[in-house]
Design an enzyme around this catalytic site. Sequence first.
Site, PDB file in Angstrom:
ATOM      1  N   HIS A 100      16.851 -33.907  20.439  1.00 20.56           N
ATOM      2  CA  HIS A 100      17.037 -33.352  19.086  1.00 20.56           C
ATOM      3  C   HIS A 100      15.835 -32.596  18.545  1.00 20.56           C
ATOM      4  CE1 HIS A 100      20.829 -35.468  18.896  1.00 20.56           C
ATOM      5  NE2 HIS A 100      20.197 -36.549  19.308  1.00 20.56           N
ATOM      6  N   HIS A 107       5.774 -32.074  15.977  1.00 20.33           N
ATOM      7  CA  HIS A 107       5.750 -32.478  14.568  1.00 20.33           C
ATOM      8  C   HIS A 107       6.195 -33.928  14.449  1.00 20.33           C
ATOM      9  CE1 HIS A 107       9.576 -30.517  15.586  1.00 20.33           C
ATOM     10  NE2 HIS A 107      10.149 -31.390  14.782  1.00 20.33           N
ATOM     11  N   HIS A 109       7.876 -36.526  11.786  1.00 24.19           N
ATOM     12  CA  HIS A 109       8.619 -36.637  10.540  1.00 24.19           C
ATOM     13  C   HIS A 109       8.241 -37.945   9.837  1.00 24.19           C
ATOM     14  CE1 HIS A 109      12.033 -33.795  11.743  1.00 24.19           C
ATOM     15  NE2 HIS A 109      11.582 -34.114  12.946  1.00 24.19           N
TER      16      HIS A 109
HETATM   17  P1  AMP Z   1      13.197 -31.426  14.947  1.00 23.61           P
HETATM   18  O1  AMP Z   1      14.690 -31.551  15.075  1.00 23.61           O
HETATM   19  O2  AMP Z   1      12.493 -32.729  15.184  1.00 23.61           O
HETATM   20  O3  AMP Z   1      12.649 -30.294  15.784  1.00 23.61           O
HETATM   21  O4  AMP Z   1      12.942 -31.093  13.429  1.00 23.61           O
HETATM   22  C1  AMP Z   1      12.613 -29.819  12.961  1.00 23.61           C
HETATM   23  C2  AMP Z   1      12.547 -29.911  11.453  1.00 23.61           C
HETATM   24  O5  AMP Z   1      11.883 -28.777  10.963  1.00 23.61           O
HETATM   25  C3  AMP Z   1      13.909 -29.967  10.775  1.00 23.61           C
HETATM   26  O6  AMP Z   1      14.013 -31.168  10.006  1.00 23.61           O
HETATM   27  C4  AMP Z   1      13.927 -28.714   9.899  1.00 23.61           C
HETATM   28  O7  AMP Z   1      14.567 -28.912   8.673  1.00 23.61           O
HETATM   29  C5  AMP Z   1      12.442 -28.444   9.720  1.00 23.61           C
HETATM   30  N1  AMP Z   1      12.083 -27.055   9.460  1.00 23.61           N
HETATM   31  C6  AMP Z   1      12.456 -25.960  10.161  1.00 23.61           C
HETATM   32  N2  AMP Z   1      11.907 -24.855   9.639  1.00 23.61           N
HETATM   33  C7  AMP Z   1      11.150 -25.250   8.590  1.00 23.61           C
HETATM   34  C8  AMP Z   1      10.308 -24.570   7.650  1.00 23.61           C
HETATM   35  N3  AMP Z   1      10.142 -23.255   7.683  1.00 23.61           N
HETATM   36  N4  AMP Z   1       9.691 -25.319   6.696  1.00 23.61           N
HETATM   37  C9  AMP Z   1       9.849 -26.648   6.659  1.00 23.61           C
HETATM   38  N5  AMP Z   1      10.615 -27.345   7.521  1.00 23.61           N
HETATM   39  C10 AMP Z   1      11.258 -26.667   8.479  1.00 23.61           C
END
Ligand code: AMP
Length: 148
Positions: A100, A107, A109
Amino acid sequence: MTSQAASQDPACIFCKIAAGQIPAHKVYEDDQVLAFLDVGPLARGHVLIIPRSHYETLDQMPAETAAACLRVAPRLSRAVLQATGAKAYNLLQNNGRLAHQEVNHVHFHIIPKTEHGGLGIVWPAGKLDPDDAQTLRQQITQAMQADA
Ligand code: AMP
């Protein structure tokens, strides 16, 4: 896997945020790390911690960079709990599309968990087979020694 040199990927959205090229709701920054609000929050106060340098997955990061990200995690978690009033939260870190990961820049969360919001988890627990446990223990400890 070995660590890759610190770098930026011009096509990466999180590198663009780190470089100040696109906006983000920043809540913390230092010379190695940035934290900002997730634009698609699973719950109010959903925050992302990223390294300024581009690494796709955790296993590709130098230990020092991973440590820099997690060093701020307790303090940031306390701040998110205080701001949202949540009493529980998940720290989540996805690696690979199958797991996912949608943004290919490491990153972490911080996701407040409430009765009605936050991370939903399916946890299909199995039972550890004793023979396989021996095999795995050997394989993992050997790989750790080879990668020391
Ligand atoms: P993942 O699925 O762990 O790769 O999570 C990626 C996260 O990045 C998701 O929760 C998105 O909502 C978040 N995301 C994507 N683009 C941005 C952005 N420009 N600013 C803040 N969050 C973002």
